[in-house]
Every structure is written in structure tokens, then in C-alpha cells.
Design an enzyme around this catalytic site. Structure first.
Site, PDB file in Angstrom:
ATOM      1  N   SER A   1      -8.534  -1.883  -1.592  1.00 40.49           N
ATOM      2  CA  SER A   1      -9.275  -0.754  -1.477  1.00 40.49           C
ATOM      3  C   SER A   1     -10.582  -0.362  -2.330  1.00 40.49           C
ATOM      4  CB  SER A   1      -8.537   0.647  -1.902  1.00 40.49           C
ATOM      5  OG  SER A   1      -7.308   0.592  -0.626  1.00 40.49           O
TER       6      SER A   1
ATOM      7  N   GLN B   1      -1.470   2.673  -5.404  1.00 41.57           N
ATOM      8  CA  GLN B   1      -2.683   3.008  -5.351  1.00 41.57           C
ATOM      9  C   GLN B   1      -3.917   2.851  -6.440  1.00 41.57           C
ATOM     10  OE1 GLN B   1      -3.549   6.761  -3.333  1.00 41.57           O
ATOM     11  NE2 GLN B   1      -2.302   6.295  -1.681  1.00 41.57           N
TER      12      GLN B   1
ATOM     13  N   ARG C   1       0.919  -1.129  -0.216  1.00 40.76           N
ATOM     14  CA  ARG C   1       0.071  -0.153   0.075  1.00 40.76           C
ATOM     15  C   ARG C   1       0.860   1.241  -0.066  1.00 40.76           C
ATOM     16  NH1 ARG C   1      -5.436  -1.530   3.154  1.00 40.76           N
ATOM     17  NH2 ARG C   1      -6.443  -1.698   1.210  1.00 40.76           N
TER      18      ARG C   1
ATOM     19  N   TYR D   1      -1.690  -0.570   8.659  1.00 36.36           N
ATOM     20  CA  TYR D   1      -2.580  -1.650   9.155  1.00 36.36           C
ATOM     21  C   TYR D   1      -2.739  -1.609  10.652  1.00 36.36           C
ATOM     22  CZ  TYR D   1      -2.983  -3.901   4.403  1.00 36.36           C
ATOM     23  OH  TYR D   1      -3.538  -3.908   3.242  1.00 36.36           O
TER      24      TYR D   1
HETATM   25  P1  NAD Z   1      -8.355  -3.694   7.176  1.00 32.08           P
HETATM   26  O1  NAD Z   1      -9.288  -4.201   6.177  1.00 32.08           O
HETATM   27  O2  NAD Z   1      -6.948  -4.747   7.271  1.00 32.08           O
HETATM   28  O3  NAD Z   1      -8.870  -3.280   8.484  1.00 32.08           O
HETATM   29  C1  NAD Z   1     -10.072  -2.875   8.626  1.00 32.08           C
HETATM   30  C2  NAD Z   1     -10.054  -1.752   9.840  1.00 32.08           C
HETATM   31  O4  NAD Z   1      -9.954  -2.423  11.202  1.00 32.08           O
HETATM   32  C3  NAD Z   1      -8.638  -1.044  10.105  1.00 32.08           C
HETATM   33  O5  NAD Z   1      -8.861   0.354  10.007  1.00 32.08           O
HETATM   34  C4  NAD Z   1      -8.062  -1.522  11.441  1.00 32.08           C
HETATM   35  O6  NAD Z   1      -7.477  -0.729  12.256  1.00 32.08           O
HETATM   36  C5  NAD Z   1      -9.291  -2.069  12.274  1.00 32.08           C
HETATM   37  N1  NAD Z   1      -9.163  -2.878  13.252  1.00 32.08           N
HETATM   38  C6  NAD Z   1      -8.447  -3.875  13.518  1.00 32.08           C
HETATM   39  N2  NAD Z   1      -8.409  -4.344  14.627  1.00 32.08           N
HETATM   40  C7  NAD Z   1      -9.556  -3.814  15.132  1.00 32.08           C
HETATM   41  C8  NAD Z   1     -10.149  -3.885  16.402  1.00 32.08           C
HETATM   42  N3  NAD Z   1      -9.814  -4.804  17.449  1.00 32.08           N
HETATM   43  N4  NAD Z   1     -11.157  -2.904  16.644  1.00 32.08           N
HETATM   44  C9  NAD Z   1     -11.517  -1.890  15.917  1.00 32.08           C
HETATM   45  N5  NAD Z   1     -10.820  -1.997  14.731  1.00 32.08           N
HETATM   46  C10 NAD Z   1      -9.975  -2.773  14.345  1.00 32.08           C
HETATM   47  O7  NAD Z   1      -7.711  -2.207   6.593  1.00 32.08           O
HETATM   48  P2  NAD Z   1      -8.096  -1.542   5.320  1.00 32.08           P
HETATM   49  O8  NAD Z   1      -9.243  -0.822   5.404  1.00 32.08           O
HETATM   50  O9  NAD Z   1      -8.008  -2.203   4.267  1.00 32.08           O
HETATM   51  O10 NAD Z   1      -6.914  -0.361   5.559  1.00 32.08           O
HETATM   52  C11 NAD Z   1      -6.313   0.225   6.638  1.00 32.08           C
HETATM   53  C12 NAD Z   1      -5.550   1.385   6.471  1.00 32.08           C
HETATM   54  O11 NAD Z   1      -4.519   1.280   5.622  1.00 32.08           O
HETATM   55  C13 NAD Z   1      -6.436   2.550   5.595  1.00 32.08           C
HETATM   56  O12 NAD Z   1      -7.220   3.333   6.753  1.00 32.08           O
HETATM   57  C14 NAD Z   1      -5.228   3.368   5.215  1.00 32.08           C
HETATM   58  O13 NAD Z   1      -4.766   4.227   6.262  1.00 32.08           O
HETATM   59  C15 NAD Z   1      -4.247   2.254   4.994  1.00 32.08           C
HETATM   60  N6  NAD Z   1      -4.358   2.279   3.433  1.00 32.08           N
HETATM   61  C16 NAD Z   1      -3.077   2.953   2.705  1.00 32.08           C
HETATM   62  C17 NAD Z   1      -3.385   2.850   1.263  1.00 32.08           C
HETATM   63  C18 NAD Z   1      -2.262   3.338   0.522  1.00 32.08           C
HETATM   64  O14 NAD Z   1      -1.490   3.973   1.033  1.00 32.08           O
HETATM   65  N7  NAD Z   1      -2.079   3.102  -0.813  1.00 32.08           N
HETATM   66  C19 NAD Z   1      -4.600   2.102   0.581  1.00 32.08           C
HETATM   67  C20 NAD Z   1      -5.339   1.653   1.378  1.00 32.08           C
HETATM   68  C21 NAD Z   1      -5.517   1.763   2.800  1.00 32.08           C
END
Ligand code: NAD
Length: 368
Positions: free
Chosen positions: A133, A127, A122, A227
Site C-alpha cells: 500500500s 496495515q 491485508r 483483491y
Molecule cells: P491490486 O494492486 O492487486 O489491484 C489494483 C486494482 O486493480 C484493484 O482495485 C483491482 O480490483 C483492479 N482490477 C483487477 N482486475 C481488473 C480489471 N480487469 N479491470 C479493472 N480493474 C481491475 O490491489 P491493491 O490496490 O493493492 O488493493 C486492492 C484492495 O485491497 C484495496 O482497494 C483495499 O480494498 C484492499 N486493501 C486492504 C488493506 C488492508 O485491509 N490492510 C490494505 C490495502 C488494500
């Protein structure tokens, strides 16, 4: 260069890995595109539209794969289909490499280079190729709609001659890509929304969408790459205790919490479900990795103690047209970025290719 797009064979898969728009882009990039007849049917892209975009549509799998250099798919192929793929070709799909060690062995043996899109790093440069995403965003939107649809209330406040109806309360657990989209959708539908995530960095994003970030005093769990990292048993227990009251107060709980490569954490226990108002709804978006709710049955919609629990897997499948559009753009962006002087080049020193390439030249490059 020839790219082949088969019709998906996995049960319930409605998406397709290339749409007419991306066929045209691939062709403009110097790639000949062959599509299996009916490949776009589930997402409502007709064979005629593919032909108009310049694809060759065929009924014969043999013709589809003959001399193919690249095979674009959504789901991994069944083991039985591997024999049809030309040795030396590149398979690009959401392989879920950690779940399919045997398939990886077979791909390596068959000399197929496999790109597992879920392993994409990521980083900013990647992106436009980020399938996790694009699909999570659609899943979060759909989760809010499913929550609204199964609820025995309307979401917005209503003031009529028959009296005032209070707005429904939605609680979003996990405010990553899917969670933020669920917050935005539930807000648009008129619900009062609150959210929680173990990554405190998302507090401002939650607030900017008009939702309240719940202050739960658990250790922040920011991991690598944006993450979350896994919490200890004690921390998870503490989180459950502190969230019990918020879950009981919610009409809709949408849980999206996950940890890369692990089972989803249990955030909603059976006791917490039992304490909810009868008629409330839980949408467990984490059903793909086991679910966040102890009572979820992954793949099913059930009623437990009069609470509806929706644990449909891979929710983006329920919005096939747009899910295919975004997924196929991710794939065509990747493929075109690897085209150099009319050739598809695999440079294992490239950070993106190194991360997604799980089999190459008969070798396994991923050990689980
Ligand atoms: P994910 O699907 O792995 O997890 C979903 C959410 O669950 C995350 O926000 C995580 O913090 C949360 N989570 C985990 N355990 C938890 C708990 N016990 N209680 C409550 N929440 C909990 O994550 P995702 O949505 O695929 O991505 C997470 C982050 O990655 C994004 O918000 C962003 O900051 C980053 N991201 C970066 C890029 C990039 O730079 N290209 C792209 C996509 C996402």
C-alpha cells in the site's frame, strides 16, 4: 540485537530500507543499527544524518554483516551476496518470492530466515507494515504526474483572453490503492476524471474523490482479501469492447489493474491505442507484472502511433525520499512488533509471520 542496512545493489533502485527517523526508533526499541556508507544516498539521507540518529556507518560489508541478526533491504540480494549474510539471520525485504524460486532455495540452504513483505496479509493489524500500500500510493501519485508531463495539453480548464481551453480527460483503470491516488492527483491538477474497476465496492470511493465511476456491465470480480479475482477470457474481451470508447475519449489513461500472483490483465489492446487521439498518454502502472496495455514495453517509455506509453517499473523508485520514509516505517513497525523482552521472536503461529516467512531454519515455507 543488531540490524544491518546495506546499500541497495539492484539497478535503478534509489530507496533505502531504513532512514534516520526509523534508525532512532529501532535503537529506542533496543536494536543496534549498522548502515553501509552511502546507503541513503539515492534517497538523500546522508551518512551524517544516520550517525546523528545513532547508527554506526561502515564502508566494510564484513563489518556491516558481522553478527547481524536482522538485515533490512528494499530489493532481494543478488545470489552472490548471500555468502555475506550470517547463517541464522533474518532477511526482510520485498522478495517477490513467486519470481525467485532459486533464490529461496539458496536462502534456505544458507540458513537465512527470509520475510517476503509482499506476502503480508491485508488485515487491520498489519496495515502499519503494508509495503504494497505505501509504495502503490506513491506510484499512483507519480503516475498522474507522468501522465500530465507527457501530455501535449494542460490539465485544468483555462479561460483567458486567448479563449477557453477544455480540461484534459483522465481515465483510471483499476481503483485500488494506486488508482485512487492517481484519481486524487489528476483531479488536483484539474483534469476531469473517470474510473473503472471490476470490484464494484470501490464505486463510492471513486465518487468521493470527485471522479465518475464508469458503468461497464461486466461480472463483478471481487476476490478474497479485498483483491480482484481473475476474469474469464470472455469477460475480459467484453470489458475491452465496452471500454474502447472511454479510452478513445481520454487524454491520459492510467492503468493499475492487477491480480495477486498473476500477470496483469490486458485491458488496452493495440486497436484501442490506435483509436486514441495522437498526443495522448498511457501510464501503465501494472508494467511490473507485464502491463495492462498490449503495446507497453515494461521498463520503457515508448511512442506507439503517436501515443506515449509510459511503462516504467516500480514507479515509487522515482520518489525515493518519501518512498523510503514510508517503506522504512513499514519495516520498523514490523521489527518492533516482533521484539519481546529485547529479543526478536519468530512465532510461526502468528498470522502475519506465518504469511511472510518463506524460509526458516533451512526449510522452504513457500512453494510458489
Ligand atoms: P491490486 O494492486 O492487486 O489491484 C489494483 C486494482 O486493480 C484493484 O482495485 C483491482 O480490483 C483492479 N482490477 C483487477 N482486475 C481488473 C480489471 N480487469 N479491470 C479493472 N480493474 C481491475 O490491489 P491493491 O490496490 O493493492 O488493493 C486492492 C484492495 O485491497 C484495496 O482497494 C483495499 O480494498 C484492499 N486493501 C486492504 C488493506 C488492508 O485491509 N490492510 C490494505 C490495502 C488494500
Amino acid at each position: 540485537m543488531k540490524a544491518a542496512i546495506p546499500k541497495e545493489t539492484a539497478e535503478g533502485e534509489t530507496r533505502v530500507a531504513a532512514v534516520p527517523d526509523t534508525v532512532a526508533k529501532l535503537r529506542a526499541g533496543g536494536i543496534e543499527v549498522w548502515v553501509q556508507a552511502g546507503a541513503g544516498q539515492g534517497a538523500h539521507f546522508s551518512d551524517e544524518l544516520y550517525r546523528q540518529a545513532g547508527a554506526t556507518v561502515t564502508y566494510e560489508l564484513g563489518d556491516l554483516y558481522a553478527n547481524a541478526d536482522i538485515v533490512l533491504r528494499v530489493q532481494p540480494p543478488a545470489e552472490g551476496e548471500l555468502g555475506a549474510l550470517p547463517p541464522g539471520s533474518v532477511l526482510i525485504c520485498m522478495l517477490q518470492a513467486h519470481l525467485h524460486p532459486q533464490l529461496l532455495e539458496s536462502l534456505a540452504t544458507a540458513d537465512i530466515t527470509a520475510f517476503a513483505m509482499e506476502r503480508l496479509p491485508r488485515i487491520s493489524r498489519a496495515q502499519p507494515m503494508d509495503v504494497l500500500s505505501s509504495q502503490a500510493s506513491i506510484a499512483g501519485y507519480k503516475a498522474a504526474l507522468l501522465g500530465a508531463d507527457h501530455l501535449d495539453k494542460i490539465l485544468p480548464m483555462q479561460m483567458t483572453a486567448a479563449g477557453t481551453l477544455a480540461p484534459a480527460r483522465a481515465l483510471i483503470l483499476g481503483a485500488g490503492v494506486a488508482g485512487l491516488q492517481a484519481i486524487a492527483t489528476a483531479r488536483r491538477l484539474g483534469a476531469v476524471v473517470e474510473a473503472f474497476d471490476v470490484r464494484s465496492a470501490v464505486r463510492e470511493e471513486v465518487q468521493s474523490l470527485g471522479a465518475k465511476f464508469i458503468n461497464v456491465e461486466v461480472e463483478a470480480a471481487e476476490g478474497a482479501g479485498g483483491y480482484a479475482r481473475e476474469q474469464s477470457k470472455e469477460q475480459l474481451q467484453r470489458q475491452q469492447d465496452l471500454l474502447t470508447e472511454r479510452v478513445a475519449a481520454a487524454d491520459i489513461v492510467i492503468s493499475t489493474a492487477s491480480i495477486p500472483g498473476r500477470s496483469a490483465p490486458t485491458l488496452i489492446t493495440t486497436d484501442m491505442v490506435t483509436a486514441m487521439r495522437k498526443g495522448s498518454v498511457i501510464v501503465d502502472v501494472a508494467a511490473d507484472t507485464g502491463g495492462n496495455c498490449e503495446c507497453s514495453v515494461p521498463g520503457e517509455v515508448i511512442t506507439f502511433d503517436d501515443v506515449v506509453i509510459v511503462a516504467i517499473k516500480d514507479l515509487a523508485r522515482l520518489v525515493p525520499h518519501h518512498a523510503s520514509l514510508t517503506y522504512s516505517r513499514n519495516l520498523s513497525n514490523l521489527v518492533l512488533s516482533l521484539m519481546h523482552e529485547g529479543e526478536f521472536t519468530i512465532d510461526l503461529d502468528d498470522e502475519v509471520v506465518d504469511a511472510i516467512c518463506v524460509t526458516h531454519k533451512g526449510e522452504l515455507r513457500y512453494g510458489g
